[in-house]
Each structure stands twice: as structure tokens, then as C-alpha cells.
Design a protein around this motif. Structure first.
Motif, short mmCIF file in Angstrom:
data_model
loop_
_atom_site.label_atom_id
_atom_site.label_comp_id
_atom_site.label_asym_id
_atom_site.label_seq_id
_atom_site.Cartn_x
_atom_site.Cartn_y
_atom_site.Cartn_z
N LEU A 34 0.82 -1.21 0.00
CA LEU A 34 0.00 0.00 0.00
C LEU A 34 0.86 1.26 0.00
O LEU A 34 0.58 2.21 -0.75
N ILE A 35 1.89 1.27 0.83
CA ILE A 35 2.76 2.44 0.88
C ILE A 35 3.50 2.61 -0.45
O ILE A 35 3.65 3.73 -0.95
N GLN A 36 3.91 1.52 -1.04
CA GLN A 36 4.57 1.59 -2.34
C GLN A 36 3.59 2.03 -3.43
O GLN A 36 3.95 2.79 -4.32
N ARG A 37 2.37 1.56 -3.35
CA ARG A 37 1.34 1.91 -4.35
C ARG A 37 1.09 3.41 -4.39
O ARG A 37 0.90 3.99 -5.46
N PHE A 38 1.10 4.04 -3.22
CA PHE A 38 0.87 5.48 -3.13
C PHE A 38 2.18 6.28 -3.23
O PHE A 38 2.17 7.50 -3.05
N ASN A 39 3.28 5.59 -3.51
CA ASN A 39 4.58 6.24 -3.67
C ASN A 39 4.96 7.11 -2.47
O ASN A 39 5.47 8.22 -2.62
N LEU A 40 4.71 6.59 -1.27
CA LEU A 40 5.01 7.36 -0.07
C LEU A 40 6.48 7.22 0.34
O LEU A 40 7.06 8.13 0.92
N ILE A 41 7.07 6.07 0.05
CA ILE A 41 8.50 5.84 0.32
C ILE A 41 9.06 5.24 -0.96
O ILE A 41 8.52 4.27 -1.50
N ALA A 42 10.16 5.80 -1.43
CA ALA A 42 10.70 5.40 -2.74
C ALA A 42 11.29 4.00 -2.75
O ALA A 42 11.02 3.21 -3.64
N ASP A 43 12.09 3.67 -1.75
CA ASP A 43 12.81 2.40 -1.74
C ASP A 43 11.99 1.30 -1.08
O ASP A 43 11.55 1.44 0.06
N PRO A 44 11.77 0.17 -1.77
CA PRO A 44 10.97 -0.93 -1.19
C PRO A 44 11.59 -1.51 0.09
O PRO A 44 10.86 -1.87 1.01
#
Length: 110
Positions: A34-44
Motif C-alpha cells: 500500500l505504501i509503495q502503491r501510493f509512492n510514499l516511500i521510494a525504496d521498497p
């Protein structure tokens, strides 16, 4: 227990433990996605570390969410706190059955 199949009790306990651990890892993965989907933090990798830190409420990772999204950490912590507490209580309850099976199995062989 009534059929004196104590190894089944042990097997069920270990399978339950593994499944619970997988469920917790799945929840961390879902929050990460979810955080990656919304581009809230760049690095997985940073996202997994942040989510794992929040979920377990250890808090070793710094809050790297952008302004306006800081409350997401609270929701991750809230969900993790209660699911970890609930599954810990379930495992403690299962330990009583495990201990009884262990005692019966090895008391009979003595």
C-alpha cells in the motif's frame, strides 16, 4: 488427546505457529504494498523496514513518511499491536494443550 495421538498435538502446534508467522509477514507485506502503491516511500527495502518497525511497535526505524501521511504509522502500529497481542494469547492458550500432551506422552514411557 483422547486417542493418545500426542504427536498430532505437537504437529498442530508447530503448523499453527508457522501459519501465524506467515499471516503476520503477509500483513507487513500488504502494508508495504500500500505504501509503495501510493509512492510514499521510494525504496521498497526502506518501506519494509519502516512497516516492520511500526507493525511490531519496536520503532527502530525513523518516520520517513511524507508530510500529511504521518498518521499511517499509527494505523500500522495499531493493527500490529492488537494482532500480535491476540496471536500471542492464542499461542499461550495452545501451550497448555502442548504441555499436557508432552506430559502424557513422556509419563507413559517412563
Amino acid at each position: 488427546m483422547k486417542q493418545n495421538q500426542y504427536n498430532r498435538v505437537f504437529l498442530h502446534f508447530y503448523i499453527a505457529f508457522i501459519l501465524i508467522a506467515l499471516i503476520h509477514m503477509s500483513e507487513i507485506f500488504i502494508w508495504t504494498m500500500l505504501i509503495q502503491r501510493f509512492n510514499l516511500i521510494a525504496d521498497p527495502i526502506d518501506t519494509i523496514i519502516f512497516v516492520g518497525s511500526c507493525y511490531t511497535t519496536v520503532g527502530f526505524a525513523s518516520d520517513i513518511l511524507p508530510q500529511g501521511w504521518k498518521s499511517v504509522a499509527f494505523f500500522i502500529s495499531f493493527s500490529g499491536l492488537f494482532t500480535l497481542a491476540w496471536t500471542t494469547a492464542m499461542m499461550i492458550g495452545m501451550i497448555a494443550c502442548y504441555k499436557e500432551a508432552w506430559t502424557r506422552k513422556y509419563a507413559a514411557s517412563s
